[in-house]
Design a protein around this motif. Sequence first.
Motif, short mmCIF file in Angstrom:
data_model
loop_
_atom_site.label_atom_id
_atom_site.label_comp_id
_atom_site.label_asym_id
_atom_site.label_seq_id
_atom_site.Cartn_x
_atom_site.Cartn_y
_atom_site.Cartn_z
N SER A 4 -5.98 -2.28 3.76
CA SER A 4 -6.42 -3.56 4.31
C SER A 4 -5.28 -4.10 5.14
O SER A 4 -4.22 -4.45 4.61
CB SER A 4 -6.76 -4.53 3.18
N LEU A 5 -5.45 -4.16 6.44
CA LEU A 5 -4.36 -4.52 7.33
C LEU A 5 -4.25 -6.01 7.55
O LEU A 5 -3.41 -6.47 8.30
CB LEU A 5 -4.54 -3.80 8.66
N PHE B 236 0.86 -1.18 0.00
CA PHE B 236 0.00 0.00 0.00
C PHE B 236 0.90 1.23 0.00
O PHE B 236 1.73 1.40 0.90
CB PHE B 236 -0.90 0.04 1.23
N ILE B 237 0.73 2.10 -0.99
CA ILE B 237 1.54 3.31 -1.10
C ILE B 237 0.63 4.52 -0.92
O ILE B 237 -0.32 4.70 -1.69
CB ILE B 237 2.23 3.40 -2.47
N PRO B 238 0.88 5.36 0.07
CA PRO B 238 0.07 6.57 0.21
C PRO B 238 0.25 7.48 -1.00
O PRO B 238 1.38 7.69 -1.47
CB PRO B 238 0.63 7.24 1.48
N LEU B 239 -0.83 8.01 -1.54
CA LEU B 239 -0.70 8.95 -2.65
C LEU B 239 0.09 10.18 -2.23
O LEU B 239 0.73 10.83 -3.06
CB LEU B 239 -2.08 9.35 -3.16
N SER B 240 0.10 10.46 -0.93
CA SER B 240 0.88 11.59 -0.44
C SER B 240 2.37 11.40 -0.70
O SER B 240 3.13 12.36 -0.75
CB SER B 240 0.64 11.79 1.06
N GLN B 241 2.80 10.14 -0.85
CA GLN B 241 4.21 9.87 -1.14
C GLN B 241 4.60 10.46 -2.49
O GLN B 241 5.71 10.96 -2.67
CB GLN B 241 4.47 8.36 -1.11
N HIS B 242 3.68 10.40 -3.47
CA HIS B 242 3.93 11.03 -4.77
C HIS B 242 3.76 12.55 -4.69
O HIS B 242 4.55 13.30 -5.25
CB HIS B 242 2.98 10.45 -5.82
N ILE B 243 2.72 13.00 -3.97
CA ILE B 243 2.45 14.44 -3.86
C ILE B 243 3.63 15.16 -3.23
O ILE B 243 4.03 16.25 -3.67
CB ILE B 243 1.17 14.68 -3.04
N ASN B 244 4.22 14.55 -2.19
CA ASN B 244 5.30 15.19 -1.43
C ASN B 244 6.68 14.65 -1.79
O ASN B 244 7.62 14.81 -1.01
CB ASN B 244 5.05 14.99 0.07
N PHE B 245 6.82 14.03 -2.95
CA PHE B 245 8.10 13.44 -3.35
C PHE B 245 9.20 14.50 -3.31
O PHE B 245 9.06 15.60 -3.85
CB PHE B 245 7.97 12.86 -4.76
N SER B 246 10.31 14.15 -2.65
CA SER B 246 11.35 15.14 -2.39
C SER B 246 12.08 15.61 -3.64
O SER B 246 12.69 16.68 -3.64
CB SER B 246 12.38 14.57 -1.40
N GLY B 247 12.03 14.82 -4.73
CA GLY B 247 12.77 15.19 -5.92
C GLY B 247 11.99 15.98 -6.95
O GLY B 247 12.47 16.20 -8.07
N LEU B 248 10.78 16.44 -6.61
CA LEU B 248 9.94 17.13 -7.60
C LEU B 248 10.57 18.41 -8.14
O LEU B 248 10.32 18.81 -9.27
CB LEU B 248 8.58 17.46 -6.98
N ALA B 249 11.39 19.07 -7.34
CA ALA B 249 12.15 20.25 -7.79
C ALA B 249 11.25 21.30 -8.45
O ALA B 249 11.50 21.75 -9.56
CB ALA B 249 13.26 19.82 -8.75
N GLY B 250 10.19 21.68 -7.74
CA GLY B 250 9.32 22.74 -8.23
C GLY B 250 8.14 22.26 -9.05
O GLY B 250 7.23 23.05 -9.33
N LEU B 251 8.13 21.00 -9.47
CA LEU B 251 7.00 20.46 -10.21
C LEU B 251 5.88 20.07 -9.24
O LEU B 251 6.11 19.93 -8.04
CB LEU B 251 7.42 19.25 -11.03
N THR B 252 4.68 19.89 -9.78
CA THR B 252 3.53 19.52 -8.95
C THR B 252 2.90 18.24 -9.46
O THR B 252 2.52 18.14 -10.64
CB THR B 252 2.46 20.64 -8.97
N TRP B 253 2.83 17.23 -8.58
CA TRP B 253 2.10 15.99 -8.88
C TRP B 253 0.78 16.05 -8.12
O TRP B 253 0.77 16.09 -6.89
CB TRP B 253 2.91 14.77 -8.43
N ASN B 254 -0.34 16.07 -8.86
CA ASN B 254 -1.64 16.08 -8.18
C ASN B 254 -2.56 14.95 -8.63
O ASN B 254 -3.72 14.90 -8.24
CB ASN B 254 -2.34 17.44 -8.36
N GLY B 255 -2.02 14.05 -9.48
CA GLY B 255 -2.81 12.89 -9.88
C GLY B 255 -3.91 13.20 -10.88
O GLY B 255 -4.90 12.48 -10.93
N ASN B 256 -3.71 14.21 -11.70
CA ASN B 256 -4.72 14.55 -12.70
C ASN B 256 -4.05 15.17 -13.93
O ASN B 256 -3.42 16.23 -13.81
CB ASN B 256 -5.74 15.53 -12.12
N PRO B 257 -4.17 14.52 -15.09
CA PRO B 257 -4.81 13.22 -15.32
C PRO B 257 -3.80 12.07 -15.17
O PRO B 257 -2.61 12.25 -15.41
CB PRO B 257 -5.26 13.33 -16.78
N VAL B 258 -4.30 10.90 -14.79
CA VAL B 258 -3.48 9.69 -14.72
C VAL B 258 -4.02 8.70 -15.74
O VAL B 258 -5.20 8.35 -15.71
CB VAL B 258 -3.50 9.07 -13.31
#
Length: 401
Positions: free
Chosen positions: A317-318, A272-294
């Motif tokens: 699901s634990l 299970f990967i939190p979508l926040s892991q992509h949103i807050n990815f440390s290497g984005l370097a000024g880019l924005t990942w918001n999951g739209n469109p995927v």
Amino acid sequence: MGRETAGTSGNTDLLVHHGSTDAPTVDVNEVSGPSVLVNDISYGEFDPNGYLELPTADYTINISTADGVTVVASYDAPLATLGLNNAAAVVVASGFLDPTVNSNGPAFGLWVALPSGGALVALPPAGSTPTEPTVSAPSPTLPESEVLSVYSDTYTTNTVSGFVFQDFINGGGISSQVDIESDGNTTGKIENLAFYGPRFDAIDLSVESSPGVPMYDYVHFDYYATTSTELRFYIIDGDLGACCGDAREPRYVINASGGDELLEQGVWKSVFIPLSQHINFSGLAGLTWNGNPVTQLKFEGNGDFYFDNIYFSKNISLSNNDFNKTTFSAYPNPTQNSWTIKGANAKIESINVFDILGKVVLKLSPNTSEARIDGSTLKAGIYFAQIKTLSGIDSVKLIKQ
């Protein structure tokens, strides 16, 4: 000078380094052939003959004392499986043959530095390469109402449309769908992975079910690694402005050295990967990942692996066990201070509260049918309560304002 490609097409070029302080001067032989691949290499040396040029294949090798009398260790060297055709790499021997007399340091092993970089790949001891799976991935247990399914035979109602199993794959890779148990449940199989991805009609993961509450919090998949030692998973945002190996692309790394999660071979693993892991990815370097469109997902890595049950979900699901669950509720929810957890006639043995990164932030052992979770010290956000009873495990989403 280091190489990244082989000097001859169809070969893999290897530069061998002896870095084990308590290992003797050794030879390296291919088990099925009499010839010496590396002759009389001692601690601190690179092979004095330079790069070893081998036809790309999967080998088994013996490391023997220089006189050929004693086999020090044997390893599988799956050059083809690791996707090293036409490539060059460095093989390093490191660790101690006898850790007990070396302050219990790391044990002896062979590691490959791939031309693509990343974590070193440990070569497995000879004969230990995991077998193919004999059972399918466990069936997921989340309610279908909480799931947007990408690839799963369990969830058939709320699914993406326009799914294409293989949208892209590296030149030497092979993708297929197999029925492991001959029961109609198909599983994805990727051989010789470098990169692979499916596609589907565009979805918007930035949609909220209510103000401040995302529709989906996680992406999930099951994997079974046979020879893969690293998997990198991407949710591709079409408006990100970076793709195709760009270091700014958010990814989740699973490898034998740890990464974001430790890779295990020869067993089905649920991720299970939190979508926040992509949103807050440390290497984005000024880019924005918001999951739209995927419209695409991507696996990168090496070797062979199987996958199943890719879906986006509101909860994690634990447990995959078939429990006779009691449904719990939390109120007030959202809250500014605390929640009351209550179920019908079930004694709560323990409660673990996780944040959206999967970290345990609170633990309780109430041993009652009703419990209070004090959230006054928690930051505003989304949490999950894992509730354990004699009947099994349930989970409840908690919202702190």
